[in-house]
Design a protein around this motif. Structure first.
Motif: not given
Lengths: 379, 379
Positions: B356-379
């Motif tokens: 649910g709404h708390d997924a960003f707090l607890v689904d670290h696997e999915r949210f972490g992967a998406l955030i990590g991949a995004f930030l890798k592309e930031i200059v």
């Protein structure tokens, strides 16, 4: 608390003593009901309707009570549940406060209201009381048993315990067992009432009444009965015309005044102790407990299917609303699977209503069409 | 109420007077924050994190505070938000009670806590306070502004009012405006607190504290932060090992004791008046009000898109959870549409998390992967 019973209410005395599912006994208990249409000569045209948590037996208007009933657009001459053809009965659940015996009723042994001395109430008891009523009305077999929401739970209990009682079944927005989201909601509703200082372990009176707890409980109910999709279109971010600026943090949005209106119409028109009993009965309900040789794991769809495979309705219509967050679609799919396992001809519809759990009450167009078409095929 | 602030908390004095969005002014106000990693020579590697409603600035552990933070699996050396590369700042929102100035803080003009004399708080103020903090830390432009839930609202406000403040943006489980389902939930939470006799229009103290209201409010929050799907698998119908049989209608199911645990950890660890202010700020929030020449219809996605088209982040990642009932997926789609209208390169993911709404707090696997991949592309 007979003041809650609408004018056309009739009463049926239950067999006394009336044994309860969890071991208690009621003396001189009764259920309130209303009827529409005529029972035919061989008593083969009866339809019994089991309601959701809060309605009375006044499902439709009649000569004795012209006020619209809670399912007015569905029940009547030429309507989906056609009273020109069917003898329709709606019962107020045992344990409720709209004329049936419940925690607000007088205990004949003490002359005082039961309050918390009312025995443990189960969904199964609601089914048994409705079954006894129909026997008393001379109906040994229904053409169709219709259950909505909590009444859909009671209908399943009844059909497992009396497999030949109905030739068909309509299950609308129902559940074969309580699951944790809805348990959490009802638990919180009960907590709001219990923690109201005026509840006083059930010893309230009109002058000292758990109004705050009942209002909070009702508002929480309404939030879970509808859907965010519906409310986006219906309320959006529209402000109230008048805001109470003297009260800090008072309501400002129309959706808040809508909830207030629901609370106004409920808090003093439903008995708080009855509300506690009925909610807990739902939490306790798991048709899987009626499986022969149930699997010991308590959370097990297999038990639900095994229990429902004991039913013997020839045809069933299972309806759910895709926006229902309280009894979500997988719960109706489970019911459909269980009834199909009994050999019934089952039609399942995930109805695209916007109105959430309450869709059966308000999306008359979709629910009425599906119910009407189904009943046309019932012999 | 500095007792709520974790040990590694640092403080930043806001410009005084600090003007508020709805017209009030704060004197000598401050925000609490924590940092991880090192700001580089040209101050170009800063990431600012704006939290949900209740967390402190302690998003991750550090030498000064080894306790795990609320986003511990996401922030740290080599993690999705890599503190070897980024200078990471998390701020406790203005109006909160974890070290930042809010209704629980002392008003310097009176020497007593503000309580209900705290000025009207808006989501916009949270954004402005965080902006001032970063200026104070010598950061004129962020590499990325990250906002979660309420912090995602504040991030959007900040990016509209300071379009060049961040080169990229991550918006997790956010909303561009409050819609009626979530308004109803927060209104009911406030009502539970306000109607607690111990609230006393905000004049409670530790000995006379609106514990009941805070517990009910938190439980309602938790019910809407998670999902029925998650709870089916996690709790099912499992009973508690021990039930308080002396208390009528007490908890019996594990899901109920789970809610009790959440209430225990919250009721006395968050200031009730601050909770009221923060919740109402969310209700008031509609980024559409920042559109140039807004459409007069208050409920209008066009205004949201028009307002967000004023932002100037180059890249954005917008994440929602498919099981979120509080800020459902269409709200993140709306954010993505608005950011795309600004010309940003927007990636939108409807993440298949169960929580649910708390997924960003607890689904670290999915949210972490998406955030990590995004930030890798930031200059």
């Amino acid at each position: 608390m007979t003041e809650f019973a609408p004018p056309a209410t009739r009463y049926f005395a239950l067999p006394s003593p009336f044994p309860m599912h969890r071991g208690g006994v009621l003396q001189q208990a009764r259920v309130a009901y209303e009827t529409w249409g005529q029972l035919n000569a061989d008593a083969s045209n009866a339809i019994l309707i089991l309601t959701g948590l809060s309605p009375s037996a006044h499902a439709a208007s009649s000569a004795d009570d012209p006020q619209p009933g809670w399912w007015e657009p569905i029940i009547g001459p030429g309507k989906a549940i056609d009273t020109d053809r069917w003898f329709v009965v709606c019962v107020n659940h045992l344990g409720s406060c709209k004329g049936s015996t419940g925690a607000a009723s007088i205990d004949p042994e003490t002359g005082a209201a039961y309050r918390l001395t009312f025995p443990d109430l189960s969904v199964e008891d609601m089914g048994e009381a409705a079954y006894a009523l129909m026997q008393g009305l001379g109906v040994s077999q229904l053409a169709c048993l219709v259950g909505c929401s909590m009444g859909a739970m009671a209908a399943l209990a009844l059909l497992v315990q009396h497999p030949d009682f109905s030739r068909s079944h309509i299950n609308a927005c129902g559940a074969a067992r309580a699951l944790p989201f809805s348990i959490a909601v009802r638990s919180l509703q009960r907590e709001a009432i219990r923690l109201d200082p005026h509840w006083q372990e059930g010893q309230y009176d009109d002058a000292n009444y758990p109004d705050t707890g009942m209002r909070l409980a009702r508002k929480l109910g309404v939030i879970t009965y509808r859907s965010s999709l519906e409310w986006n279109g219906r309320f959006g971010r529209v402000r109230m015309d008048e805001v109470d600026t003297d009260t800090p943090f008072s309501a400002e949005f129309v959706v808040e005044s809508y909830l207030d209106g629901h609370a106004d119409r409920f808090a003093h028109f439903f008995d708080p102790n009855c509300y506690l009993y009925l909610g807990r009965a739902m939490d306790w309900f798991d048709i899987g407990e009626h499986a022969i040789d149930p699997h010991p794991q308590v959370h097990c769809e297999a038990n639900v299917v095994a229990a429902l495979s004991r039913t013997r309705v020839g045809k069933a219509l299972v309806l759910g609303a895709i926006t229902d967050i309280l009894f979500p679609i997988p719960q109706q799919e489970e019911i459909a699977a269980g009834l199909a396992a009994s050999g019934a001809d089952v039609r399942f519809h995930a109805v695209p209503s916007e109105q959430g759990h309450d869709a059966f009450l308000v999306d008359h167009e979709r629910f009425g069409a599906l119910i009407g078409a189904f009943l046309k095929e019932i012999v």
